[in-house]
Design a protein around this motif. Structure first.
Motif, PDB file in Angstrom:
ATOM      1  N   THR A 271      -0.661  -7.512  -5.035  1.00 53.06           N
ATOM      2  CA  THR A 271      -1.051  -7.416  -3.447  1.00 53.06           C
ATOM      3  C   THR A 271      -2.117  -6.471  -3.746  1.00 53.06           C
ATOM      4  O   THR A 271      -3.046  -6.702  -2.781  1.00 53.06           O
ATOM      5  CB  THR A 271       0.335  -7.016  -3.000  1.00 53.06           C
TER       6      THR A 271
ATOM      7  N   GLU B  14       0.758  -1.253  -0.039  1.00 52.25           N
ATOM      8  CA  GLU B  14       0.050   0.091  -0.169  1.00 52.25           C
ATOM      9  C   GLU B  14       0.696   1.138   0.094  1.00 52.25           C
ATOM     10  O   GLU B  14       0.547   2.193  -0.878  1.00 52.25           O
ATOM     11  CB  GLU B  14      -0.864   0.056   1.269  1.00 52.25           C
TER      12      GLU B  14
ATOM     13  N   SER C 205      -5.327  -7.877  -5.081  1.00 50.41           N
ATOM     14  CA  SER C 205      -6.055  -8.705  -3.898  1.00 50.41           C
ATOM     15  C   SER C 205      -6.422  -8.315  -2.614  1.00 50.41           C
ATOM     16  O   SER C 205      -7.502  -8.870  -2.240  1.00 50.41           O
ATOM     17  CB  SER C 205      -5.034  -9.944  -3.966  1.00 50.41           C
ATOM     18  N   ARG C 206      -5.613  -7.581  -2.188  1.00 53.75           N
ATOM     19  CA  ARG C 206      -6.132  -6.987  -0.808  1.00 53.75           C
ATOM     20  C   ARG C 206      -7.370  -6.197  -0.887  1.00 53.75           C
ATOM     21  O   ARG C 206      -8.263  -6.046  -0.068  1.00 53.75           O
ATOM     22  CB  ARG C 206      -5.031  -6.053  -0.353  1.00 53.75           C
ATOM     23  N   PHE C 207      -7.693  -5.431  -1.999  1.00 52.79           N
ATOM     24  CA  PHE C 207      -8.959  -4.457  -2.038  1.00 52.79           C
ATOM     25  C   PHE C 207      -9.806  -5.112  -2.898  1.00 52.79           C
ATOM     26  O   PHE C 207     -10.970  -4.538  -3.335  1.00 52.79           O
ATOM     27  CB  PHE C 207      -8.282  -3.177  -2.572  1.00 52.79           C
TER      28      PHE C 207
END
Length: 353
Positions: A232, A28, A235-237
């Protein structure tokens, strides 16, 4: 005050982006710093382009901005191909085309139209651009339809892609010869469409070109750092590869065109803004996408030129409305608003895929 802080902020954000990447501060943080840094680098690119345009004219200035701006798109795509992320590559190419035709051209027409009642540019150039955009659509639609309806083998699909890619590159080179050499005078801005504000260029010709190169190199490094965060981040959001490629990567990767085109439109230099927006889309469809097919062969990872139905539909409607609005060689704020509305509709639709 903001102008004085621009160069320090450019250096600081670039350093922070580098540190976050090499010291692994988290996806992030890396994405945030890379996105911020590329905006400042794009700002430098836009300013250098405007300075070059003072010496070479609006068309050449716009062409250089589109070319250097697309260098970031090309570099991002090459790193994605190296990682085997072909779907994101195609989505980012789709996003670059629709982003330039709808977001960049729309924001430019809106910003310039709020200041000037009507902004004109060379109508012959607009007509030629419209024809080239139709060629790009045909080249993407026809192979996709044949491959998907006739169940052509993977090997033959790749052969079709290579042949079509070579033809598109040949067509683009022909367009450069036509527009820059044989019919250069016909496509220059008419006297009544030129903006004359008595402004002085920010730098000398040599310094302007040097800063174009420096800004492009900075964008190249930041782009590579940005690519490493995408898996990353998406997939995280819970974001699809299609949305990330078509909107997130495309918006960040085309930040140079965004800033420069809007700035030029607000100075009543709509010819240069159109050259950046439409010219950049043409360059993506007729040159960058075909070149990436050959680049994939160098990596031993074959990427064909077959886009999904959704991507083709998005490109098709973008070309349709952009051609309808720009073909008469004039724009208003209302037409810019229409382009932005279509972009938002596509963005919402892509998000829910």
């Amino acid at each position: 005050m903001l102008k004085k802080l621009f160069y320090p902020l450019l250096i600081i954000t670039f350093i922070l982006s580098a540190l976050s990447h090499f010291m692994h501060w988290g996806a992030e943080v890396e994405f945030a710093f890379a996105g911020l840094a590329i905006l400042f680098a794009a700002g430098l690119l836009g300013k250098a382009t405007e300075s070059v345009a003072h010496y070479a004219g609006q068309r050449i200035g716009g062409f250089l901005n589109a070319t250097f701006g697309n260098a970031a798109e090309l570099i991002i795509a090459i790193f994605l191909i190296k990682e085997g992320l072909f779907e994101i590559v195609k989505a980012s190419l789709t996003g670059a085309i629709i982003g330039n035709l709808l977001l960049v051209l729309g924001a430019s027409a809106l910003a310039g139209g709020l200041k000037y009642k009507e902004q004109k540019f060379n109508d012959h150039l607009a007509g030629q651009n419209a024809s080239l955009m139709m060629l790009g659509i045909i080249a993407l639609f026809v192979p996709a339809i044949f491959v998907k309806t006739e169940h052509i083998s993977d090997e033959n699909t790749m052969t079709i892609s290579i042949i079509v890619a070579a033809i598109l590159i040949f067509a683009y080179i022909g367009w450069l010869v036509y527009s820059m050499v044989t019919h250069k005078d016909m496509l220059e801005d008419h006297v009544d469409t030129q903006a004359s504000h008595g402004e002085k260029p920010a730098w000398t010709k040599g310094m302007s070109i040097l800063l174009l190169v420096v800004a492009t190199v900075m964008v190249a490094f930041i782009s590579e750092w940005l690519v490493h965060t995408l898996d990353t981040f998406s997939s995280r959001f819970g974001l699809s590869d299609l949305f990330v490629g078509a909107f997130v990567v495309a918006i960040v990767g085309n930040a140079a065109e965004h800033s420069a085109a809007i700035l030029l439109a607000m100075k009543n230099k709509m010819g240069a803004a159109v050259e950046i927006a439409v010219g950049s889309s043409l360059q993506i469809a007729l040159f960058v996408a075909p070149v990436l097919v050959f680049v994939s062969l160098l990596f031993g990872k074959e990427m064909d030129l077959i886009f999904t139905t959704i991507e083709l539909a998005a490109i098709g409607v973008s070309v349709l409305i952009a051609t309808s609005i720009s073909r008469d060689g004039a724009t208003t704020w209302f037409e810019g608003k229409l382009l932005l509305i279509v972009y938002v509709i596509l963005g919402v639709s892509f998000y829910f895929v």
